[in-house]
Scaffold this motif. Structure first.
Motif, PDB file in Angstrom:
ATOM      1  N   ILE A  61       0.840  -1.201   0.000  1.00 27.47           N
ATOM      2  CA  ILE A  61       0.000   0.000   0.000  1.00 27.47           C
ATOM      3  C   ILE A  61       0.879   1.257   0.000  1.00 27.47           C
ATOM      4  N   VAL A  75      -8.766   3.309   0.885  1.00 31.45           N
ATOM      5  CA  VAL A  75      -7.897   2.179   0.557  1.00 31.45           C
ATOM      6  C   VAL A  75      -8.104   1.063   1.581  1.00 31.45           C
ATOM      7  N   GLN A  99       3.061  -1.301   4.105  1.00 33.28           N
ATOM      8  CA  GLN A  99       2.855  -0.004   3.481  1.00 33.28           C
ATOM      9  C   GLN A  99       4.201   0.698   3.375  1.00 33.28           C
TER      10      GLN A  99
END
Length: 681
Positions: A61, A75, A99
């Motif tokens: 991400i 998201v 992420q």
């Protein structure tokens, strides 16, 4: 083409099953907005779709600062919607998430959670990084860490599809092409989702092929939810393509959610065409441990270690030891045996030469060779030779020629320092800094004390000098004083310091020893203001060399003027007066001192009375030169008398010439008047 057509057909069929025509007239709520009962229905539906489809699934991400907080939450909703149709469990689909911004942050690994509810809870708890966009770094972490067995990825021979889904909204700050290709080559299937102004070429460089099934671009984060049904079809639906396609895999075909891939059996590796297999080179893929050479054995799986020429394999079948042919005991060398890579050679000890048989040795008669170069006699030793002189001679430093024995070598010359041979005798000489006493044998330290003078230092104490450099100037003054014979009847020393004003630190004759002067100089206080060099020269000329301040008649007068910059007043007038009065001036400039001013201050010639240094680190060298010059050129009282007589005579002549010129002018005017009177008549 057949593969692409079949894939499109499967997607269309899956969409037809997933969307009820009656539902087209009303919006479909997201998974997170449904009630508890609807979730149960959806869960049962998805379970039937994803049954028997275990995956190793990692979300990647983009958490850069360009993603707004509200979009970041969208998201997270999208991830939760994807999780809704995955069968999460240790033996089913394992989920990991990382992420990235400027750095990669692993939120949880494939083996962290075994229940879907725990995964969803971890997703909701994520915090936005809000930093850079290092997409390539995130892909590299996924390949090298996230999909490893310690992090929960299942072994490759289980053929569990490895899925990575990247969500990004901007241009990467690093390169992605090479690392993405490496990840795909390692068997990772990559889905690339771009949001907003993402470059489509960048997404294609990241995603797996075919790009139509792995690369997606939406206008904003609100539209990302529309991809949920697409991924549900790709990941859970579809046909086992390996069973319906001519896959042409050399060994094994493994179906993936959206395609298929070829795999090879153990002991083989996949070629670059992605279909055929070749036998693995154990020497390339294994830590074989061979010290020298790893060799594949044709027709047999495995390898063997071999050694280079001159070595043999050790008992561990991996390391090598050198073959020592000399240890075999049959070399026959008279002196030394030396092993070589393939055999051995014989060598002789020092002073011997190897015979033609290559084994025995003969003693070398170096004197007999005729190239020894000895002037008198050549003497052989065990392994070399030396030259020897006949009686009455000694060997020269070249150790070959001879010279007649010299008196200095007898040791009874009596010279305190050095004895130097002459043609038929010797002379004594002293080392630098000493001079020979009248006995021509012993030495005494040379000091600048053979003459007498009155010396006045004129020292710059301006602000530009600085306290630290002022201390160096004080050391410079004491260095000069140490070279002088300071006493009541010898040299007298005085010192002025000047800045905006002139201050007499001590006058001539105030101290009668160098030690007292050193102490007075060390206690001087730095003035630290302007730079009135002209005023200092004025004071030196009119006061410092006066009888009142200790100046003696018929004694040479010397002044050392030190400055580090341009004077704020004129220096020429009083420097000229001082030099005309017989004062010898040495000008010493450092740093920003002006050469033109130094020349105006210094006595002539400049090369003997003017010294300059770029900085205070060179003061020591200048001190030595100045001490030498003062000692060498210090005028004697007799020379001063001659000089003063010449100057007196010159002044008398100049006065007579001036008066004569005045008389000529008077006569010329009278003649001019007389001519005018005669002209009128």
């Amino acid at each position: 083409m057949r593969s692409l057509t079949l894939g499109l057909f499967c997607l269309l069929c899956c969409d037809a099953v997933r969307v009820d025509p009656s539902d087209r007239r009303r919006p479909r709520p997201s998974v997170l907005s449904r009630g508890r009962n609807d979730s149960a229905v959806q869960s049962n539906s998805v379970e039937s779709l994803c049954k028997g489809k275990p995956l190793d699934f990692v979300f990647i991400i983009d958490s850069s600062r360009s993603v707004r907080p509200s979009d970041y939450e969208k998201v997270k909703i999208f991830i939760t919607n994807i999780l809704a149709f995955l069968d999460v469990g240790p033996e089913a689909t394992r989920v990991g998430l990382l992420q990235y911004g400027s750095v990669v942050q692993n939120e949880f690994s494939l083996n962290t959670y075994s229940r879907k509810a725990d995964v969803e809870r971890a997703v909701k708890a994520m915090d936005h990084l809000a930093s850079g966009t290092m997409t390539g770094l995130a892909i590299q972490y996924t390949m090298e860490t996230a999909f490893t067995e310690p992090e929960g990825a299942r072994p490759a021979d289980m053929h569990i599809p490895r899925i990575a889904m990247i969500v990004t909204d901007g241009r990467p700050q690093d390169t992605v092409e090479e690392v993405a290709a490496q990840a795909r080559q390692a068997g990772i299937q990559i889905f690339a989702i771009g949001v907003g102004r993402v470059d489509m070429n960048t997404l294609r460089a990241i995603g797996s092929e075919p790009h139509s099934e792995h690369v997606y671009l939406v206008a904003n984060f609100s539209q990302i939810e529309t991809l949920t049904s697409v991924f549900q079809s790709n990941l859970c639906g579809g046909t086992d393509l390996c069973s319906v396609m001519d896959h042409q895999c050399d060994h094994l075909c493994v179906s993936t959610p959206a395609s298929y891939m070829c795999r090879c059996r153990k002991g083989y590796t996949l070629n670059s065409d992605g279909k055929t297999c070749r036998t693995e080179d154990p020497c390339d893929v294994m830590d074989h441990g061979c010290a020298h050479i790893c060799a594949n054995v044709p027709g047999v799986p495995g390898y063997e270690c071999r050694c280079r020429l001159g070595y043999e394999l050790s008992e561990d079948a991996r390391t090598c030891r050198k073959i020592d042919y000399c240890d075999l005991g049959n070399h026959g060398c008279q002196h030394d045996c030396v092993s070589s890579p393939e055999s051995y050679i014989c060598r002789c000890t020092r002073g011997y030469v190897l015979n033609l048989d290559g084994k025995t040795c003969s003693k070398i008669d170096r004197c007999a060779l005729g190239d020894h170069g000895c002037e008198h006699e050549c003497v052989n030793t065990e392994d070399v030779f030396f030259c020897k002189c006949r009686e009455g001679y000694i060997i020269r430093p070249d150790n070959k020629t001879c010279k007649k024995l010299d008196p200095c070598s007898l040791g009874n010359h009596g010279c305190e320092h050095d004895c130097v041979n002459t043609e038929d005798s010797f002379v004594c000489r002293c080392r630098e800094g000493y001079k020979l006493r009248p006995d021509n044998r012993t030495c005494k330290k040379a000091v600048c004390g053979d003459g007498v003078m009155d010396l006045v230092f004129v020292i710059d104490g301006s602000k530009s000098l600085g306290p630290a450099n002022f201390e160096l100037v004080k050391k410079f003054v004491n260095g000069i004083v140490d070279s002088l014979d300071v006493s009541g009847t010898g040299t007298h020393v005085g010192l002025l310091q000047y800045s905006s004003k002139v201050r007499t630190e001590f006058i001539l004759g105030q101290y009668s020893s160098g030690r007292d002067i050193n102490r007075a100089v060390s206690q001087m206080q730095y003035m630290g203001r302007g730079s009135m060099t002209g005023a200092a020269l004025h004071h030196m000329f009119e006061h410092s060399f006066s009888a009142k301040e200790g100046a003696r008649p018929d004694i040479p007068r010397v002044s050392i003027v030190f400055t580090d910059g341009r004077s704020q007043d004129d220096v020429s007038k009083w420097a000229t007066k001082a030099k005309d009065a017989g004062i010898t001036i040495y000008a010493l400039g450092v740093g920003k001192a002006i050469e033109e001013e130094l020349r105006e201050i210094a006595s002539e010639p400049d090369d003997k009375h003017l010294y300059y240094a770029e900085d205070f680190s060179n003061m020591g060298e200048i001190t030595d030169k100045l001490k030498s010059r003062i000692c060498k050129e210090k005028p004697s009282p007799q020379d001063m008398c001659k000089c003063e007589n010449v100057m007196l005579f010159q002044r008398q002549v100049n006065e007579q010439l001036r008066r004569l010129t005045q008389n000529i002018d008077v006569v010329s005017k009278r003649m001019e008047t007389l001519e005018n009177q005669l002209g009128h008549k």
